[in-house]
Design a protein around this motif. Structure first.
Motif, PDB file in Angstrom:
ATOM      1  N   GLY A   1       0.806  -1.216   0.000  1.00 41.34           N
ATOM      2  CA  GLY A   1       0.000   0.000   0.000  1.00 41.34           C
ATOM      3  C   GLY A   1       0.838   1.263   0.000  1.00 41.34           C
ATOM      4  O   GLY A   1       0.334   2.336   0.323  1.00 41.34           O
ATOM      5  N   TRP A   2       2.126   1.157  -0.376  1.00 44.91           N
ATOM      6  CA  TRP A   2       3.001   2.336  -0.391  1.00 44.91           C
ATOM      7  C   TRP A   2       2.719   3.162  -1.638  1.00 44.91           C
ATOM      8  O   TRP A   2       2.600   2.652  -2.747  1.00 44.91           O
ATOM      9  N   ARG A   3       2.607   4.471  -1.443  1.00 42.09           N
ATOM     10  CA  ARG A   3       2.421   5.396  -2.561  1.00 42.09           C
ATOM     11  C   ARG A   3       3.777   5.778  -3.121  1.00 42.09           C
ATOM     12  O   ARG A   3       4.803   5.579  -2.474  1.00 42.09           O
ATOM     13  N   SER A   4       3.778   6.342  -4.321  1.00 41.98           N
ATOM     14  CA  SER A   4       5.046   6.657  -4.966  1.00 41.98           C
ATOM     15  C   SER A   4       4.946   7.925  -5.797  1.00 41.98           C
ATOM     16  O   SER A   4       3.855   8.403  -6.090  1.00 41.98           O
ATOM     17  N   VAL A   5       6.111   8.435  -6.133  1.00 47.48           N
ATOM     18  CA  VAL A   5       6.232   9.511  -7.107  1.00 47.48           C
ATOM     19  C   VAL A   5       7.043   8.960  -8.268  1.00 47.48           C
ATOM     20  O   VAL A   5       7.852   8.054  -8.104  1.00 47.48           O
ATOM     21  N   ASP A   6       6.825   9.512  -9.430  1.00 46.19           N
ATOM     22  CA  ASP A   6       7.575   9.107 -10.606  1.00 46.19           C
ATOM     23  C   ASP A   6       8.739  10.084 -10.759  1.00 46.19           C
ATOM     24  O   ASP A   6       8.534  11.273 -10.997  1.00 46.19           O
ATOM     25  N   ALA A   7       9.952   9.587 -10.612  1.00 45.68           N
ATOM     26  CA  ALA A   7      11.145  10.419 -10.754  1.00 45.68           C
ATOM     27  C   ALA A   7      11.488  10.651 -12.218  1.00 45.68           C
ATOM     28  O   ALA A   7      12.453  11.326 -12.525  1.00 45.68           O
ATOM     29  N   GLY A   8      10.693  10.085 -13.102  1.00 49.40           N
ATOM     30  CA  GLY A   8      10.889  10.259 -14.541  1.00 49.40           C
ATOM     31  C   GLY A   8      10.965   8.919 -15.240  1.00 49.40           C
ATOM     32  O   GLY A   8      11.607   7.983 -14.746  1.00 49.40           O
ATOM     33  N   GLU A   9      10.254   8.802 -16.355  1.00 51.86           N
ATOM     34  CA  GLU A   9      10.283   7.618 -17.205  1.00 51.86           C
ATOM     35  C   GLU A   9       9.900   6.335 -16.462  1.00 51.86           C
ATOM     36  O   GLU A   9      10.457   5.267 -16.702  1.00 51.86           O
ATOM     37  N   GLY A  10       8.973   6.445 -15.522  1.00 51.73           N
ATOM     38  CA  GLY A  10       8.475   5.268 -14.833  1.00 51.73           C
ATOM     39  C   GLY A  10       9.287   4.794 -13.641  1.00 51.73           C
ATOM     40  O   GLY A  10       8.960   3.767 -13.055  1.00 51.73           O
ATOM     41  N   TRP A  11      10.321   5.527 -13.272  1.00 54.18           N
ATOM     42  CA  TRP A  11      11.116   5.152 -12.095  1.00 54.18           C
ATOM     43  C   TRP A  11      10.370   5.615 -10.852  1.00 54.18           C
ATOM     44  O   TRP A  11      10.342   6.802 -10.551  1.00 54.18           O
ATOM     45  N   LEU A  12       9.762   4.670 -10.147  1.00 52.98           N
ATOM     46  CA  LEU A  12       8.957   4.985  -8.978  1.00 52.98           C
ATOM     47  C   LEU A  12       9.816   5.061  -7.721  1.00 52.98           C
ATOM     48  O   LEU A  12      10.677   4.225  -7.506  1.00 52.98           O
TER      49      LEU A  12
END
Length: 119
Positions: free
Chosen positions: A27-38
């Motif tokens: 259930g951890w949320r994420s941000v995309d650092a670019g090009e799908g790198w979560l």
């Protein structure tokens, strides 16, 4: 203390599957650092998943101002291998902790997931 968090890395030959487990099962949320790198919010740290031929992990520590943090830590007896360097993801310095344990300290220039921890 100037260290503001940790950025933990998991290396796996199955990065998409591991990212899915972290997102769906944990259930951890994420941000995309670019090009799908979560980058995952894993209180009180971050967890990024990188592809690799074999499983392994790596610990890095983050700060808001690398130059000031290096100076403060050096004044407290921490030694550094080499000079502060510029990397694509931020500025970096390698701390040599007791037992000759290298730990990367960096000031990120990519989006971080730390702000997602308390949301």
């Amino acid at each position: 203390m100037p260290v503001i968090g940790a950025h933990l890395l998991l290396y796996t030959p199955a990065p998409d599957e591991l990212r899915r487990v972290l997102s769906e099962a944990f259930g951890w949320r994420s941000v995309d650092a670019g090009e799908g790198w979560l980058i995952f919010a894993a209180p009180p740290a971050e967890l990024g998943v990188h592809p690799a031929d074999r499983p392994r992990h790596e610990l890095t520590l983050m700060c808001d101002d690398l130059e000031a943090t290096v100076a403060e830590l050096a004044a407290r007896g921490i030694t550094f291998a080499g000079e502060v360097q510029d990397a694509e993801f931020g500025t970096v310095a390698t701390m040599m902790l007791p037992g000759e344990v290298p730990v990367l300290l960096y000031e990120p220039r990519h989006p971080t997931a730390l702000d997602l921890v308390d949301e």
